[in-house]
Design an enzyme around this catalytic site. Structure first.
Site, PDB file in Angstrom:
ATOM      1  N   SER A 131     -50.061  -0.049  34.166  1.00 51.46           N
ATOM      2  CA  SER A 131     -48.610   0.115  34.055  1.00 51.46           C
ATOM      3  C   SER A 131     -47.996  -0.664  35.204  1.00 51.46           C
ATOM      4  CB  SER A 131     -48.275   1.604  34.203  1.00 51.46           C
ATOM      5  OG  SER A 131     -46.893   1.780  34.439  1.00 51.46           O
ATOM      6  N   TYR A 144     -49.516  10.029  38.528  1.00 54.80           N
ATOM      7  CA  TYR A 144     -49.530   8.976  37.509  1.00 54.80           C
ATOM      8  C   TYR A 144     -49.569   7.597  38.174  1.00 54.80           C
ATOM      9  CZ  TYR A 144     -48.137   6.050  33.577  1.00 54.80           C
ATOM     10  OH  TYR A 144     -48.097   5.059  32.611  1.00 54.80           O
TER      11      TYR A 144
HETATM   12  N1  LIG Z   1     -44.552   3.981  27.328  1.00 52.59           N
HETATM   13  C1  LIG Z   1     -44.428   3.497  28.546  1.00 52.59           C
HETATM   14  O1  LIG Z   1     -43.316   3.389  29.083  1.00 52.59           O
HETATM   15  C2  LIG Z   1     -45.648   3.003  29.285  1.00 52.59           C
HETATM   16  C3  LIG Z   1     -45.455   2.124  30.360  1.00 52.59           C
HETATM   17  C4  LIG Z   1     -46.559   1.665  31.056  1.00 52.59           C
HETATM   18  C5  LIG Z   1     -47.825   2.079  30.698  1.00 52.59           C
HETATM   19  N2  LIG Z   1     -47.989   2.941  29.664  1.00 52.59           N
HETATM   20  C6  LIG Z   1     -49.353   3.376  29.328  1.00 52.59           C
HETATM   21  O2  LIG Z   1     -49.625   3.014  27.984  1.00 52.59           O
HETATM   22  C7  LIG Z   1     -50.664   3.858  27.485  1.00 52.59           C
HETATM   23  C8  LIG Z   1     -50.269   4.332  26.089  1.00 52.59           C
HETATM   24  O3  LIG Z   1     -49.119   5.138  26.206  1.00 52.59           O
HETATM   25  P1  LIG Z   1     -47.925   5.100  25.162  1.00 52.59           P
HETATM   26  O4  LIG Z   1     -46.732   4.629  25.877  1.00 52.59           O
HETATM   27  O5  LIG Z   1     -48.343   4.422  23.921  1.00 52.59           O
HETATM   28  O6  LIG Z   1     -47.705   6.679  24.959  1.00 52.59           O
HETATM   29  P2  LIG Z   1     -47.971   7.647  23.716  1.00 52.59           P
HETATM   30  O7  LIG Z   1     -47.195   7.173  22.532  1.00 52.59           O
HETATM   31  O8  LIG Z   1     -47.702   9.003  24.235  1.00 52.59           O
HETATM   32  O9  LIG Z   1     -49.533   7.462  23.409  1.00 52.59           O
HETATM   33  C9  LIG Z   1     -50.521   8.022  24.245  1.00 52.59           C
HETATM   34  C10 LIG Z   1     -51.858   7.990  23.545  1.00 52.59           C
HETATM   35  O10 LIG Z   1     -52.848   8.553  24.437  1.00 52.59           O
HETATM   36  C11 LIG Z   1     -53.578   9.537  23.722  1.00 52.59           C
HETATM   37  N3  LIG Z   1     -54.037  10.612  24.598  1.00 52.59           N
HETATM   38  C12 LIG Z   1     -53.297  11.350  25.468  1.00 52.59           C
HETATM   39  N4  LIG Z   1     -54.053  12.328  26.000  1.00 52.59           N
HETATM   40  C13 LIG Z   1     -55.291  12.201  25.445  1.00 52.59           C
HETATM   41  C14 LIG Z   1     -56.503  12.949  25.566  1.00 52.59           C
HETATM   42  N5  LIG Z   1     -56.590  14.037  26.354  1.00 52.59           N
HETATM   43  N6  LIG Z   1     -57.579  12.553  24.863  1.00 52.59           N
HETATM   44  C15 LIG Z   1     -57.499  11.467  24.039  1.00 52.59           C
HETATM   45  N7  LIG Z   1     -56.382  10.742  23.865  1.00 52.59           N
HETATM   46  C16 LIG Z   1     -55.287  11.109  24.563  1.00 52.59           C
HETATM   47  C17 LIG Z   1     -52.587  10.089  22.688  1.00 52.59           C
HETATM   48  O11 LIG Z   1     -53.294  10.633  21.570  1.00 52.59           O
HETATM   49  P3  LIG Z   1     -53.394  12.195  21.196  1.00 52.59           P
HETATM   50  O12 LIG Z   1     -52.167  12.876  21.706  1.00 52.59           O
HETATM   51  O13 LIG Z   1     -53.509  12.177  19.705  1.00 52.59           O
HETATM   52  O14 LIG Z   1     -54.651  12.648  21.847  1.00 52.59           O
HETATM   53  C18 LIG Z   1     -51.852   8.819  22.266  1.00 52.59           C
HETATM   54  O15 LIG Z   1     -52.569   8.148  21.260  1.00 52.59           O
HETATM   55  C19 LIG Z   1     -50.850   4.960  28.514  1.00 52.59           C
HETATM   56  O16 LIG Z   1     -51.991   4.702  29.292  1.00 52.59           O
HETATM   57  C20 LIG Z   1     -49.589   4.869  29.371  1.00 52.59           C
HETATM   58  O17 LIG Z   1     -49.797   5.336  30.679  1.00 52.59           O
HETATM   59  C21 LIG Z   1     -46.931   3.399  28.940  1.00 52.59           C
END
Ligand SMILES: NC(=O)c1ccc[n+]([C@@H]2O[C@H](COP(=O)([O-])OP(=O)(O)OC[C@H]3O[C@@H](n4cnc5c(N)ncnc54)[C@H](OP(=O)(O)O)[C@@H]3O)[C@@H](O)[C@H]2O)c1
Length: 250
Positions: A131, A144
């Site tokens: 991130s 985080y």
């Molecule tokens: N959105 C942002 O602003 C942003 C910015 C920078 C980086 N990121 C990073 O991008 C990545 C994806 O996030 P996103 O933005 O796409 O958010 P999201 O829509 O909330 O997706 C998160 C994913 O992680 C999975 N996950 C969470 N806890 C888990 C667990 N205990 N076991 C297995 N899977 C788990 C969730 O699946 P289930 O709930 O089905 O398990 C979901 O598929 C993350 O690493 C996040 O830190 C996001």
């Protein structure tokens, strides 16, 4: 090639899955919500294996690797992750532990095990989703931000080890700023800036990964933030980050 994608039930992981499938890669999709993974699998034009798993369990990364033994994986996308807003003393320890297990420990284990296989075969791609939080201190989302800094630093170190050994294995860290996914709801934040669409971030991620780019920062704003942060004294940066975070309070 076959790609293993964690956190494929939503957001960036789901969009990376769609893109890799459109390029003809077979997929292994991991997350806790089996129904979401099955829905996604049904819409994709390639063979897909759905593996429901909770990566917050101790040793979950290694357990997943063992479960898949015998299946060749060529692309590892360590994407699963979540954040939690709050003062350090107020975020429950159990949630911190789960966050570090998913965002750091499971990613570390999967990276270690597949990286070793990839090095032996002298082929393979690892995309670690960090991130822009990795570039900055993060009061009010302390665990985080600290975890994402680990992911970036780990990936950078491996990149240099690979380069020096002349390996053809490629490692990349994806470092987006705010992205429109379920992340903010889970983390209990409201982004002050409008996030990037997650399919756009996924496109930058897949393109960067196949080019062997070390750090992938989608969008101009975060590139500028990363550049500018280098010139500020740490304590000024901390104060700025505090105010930026405070505005995210839901
Ligand atoms: N959105 C942002 O602003 C942003 C910015 C920078 C980086 N990121 C990073 O991008 C990545 C994806 O996030 P996103 O933005 O796409 O958010 P999201 O829509 O909330 O997706 C998160 C994913 O992680 C999975 N996950 C969470 N806890 C888990 C667990 N205990 N076991 C297995 N899977 C788990 C969730 O699946 P289930 O709930 O089905 O398990 C979901 O598929 C993350 O690493 C996040 O830190 C996001």
């Amino acid at each position: 090639m076959t790609a293993l994608i964690t956190g494929a039930s939503s957001g960036i992981g789901r969009d990376i899955a769609r893109l890799l499938a459109a390029q003809g890669h077979e997929l292994i999709l991991v997350a806790r919500r089996r129904d979401r993974l099955e829905q996604l699998a049904a819409e994709l034009p390639v063979p897909v294996t759905v593996v429901p798993a909770d990566l917050s369990e101790p040793g979950a990364g290694e357990a997943l690797y063992r479960r898949l033994e015998g299946r060749q994986v060529d692309i590892l996308v360590n994407n699963a992750g979540f954040g939690a807003f709050g003062l350090f003393e107020e975020t429950p320890l159990a949630r911190d532990r789960a966050m570090l297990a998913v965002n750091v420990a499971a990613l570390h284990e999967l990276t270690k095990l597949y990286y070793t296989d990839f090095k032996r075969r002298d082929a393979g791609y690892i995309l670690n989703v960090a991130s822009s939080a990795a570039f900055l201190p993060g009061p009010l989302l302390a665990e985080y931000y600290a975890g994402k800094a680990y992911v970036l630093r780990l990936t950078q170190a491996l990149y240099e080890e690979l380069r020096r050994s002349g390996s053809h294995v490629r490692v990349s860290a994806l470092c987006p700023g705010p992205v429109r996914t379920e992340f903010d709801t889970t983390a209990g934040v409201t982004f002050s800036a409008r996030g990037l669409p997650s399919d756009k971030v996924a496109r930058a991620a897949v393109r960067g990964m196949f080019r062997g780019k070390l750090v992938i920062v989608p969008g101009l704003t975060m590139k500028l933030v990363r550049f500018g942060a280098r010139f500020l004294p740490d304590k000024w940066l901390l104060r700025l980050c505090w105010h930026a975070q405070k505005r995210k309070e839901s």
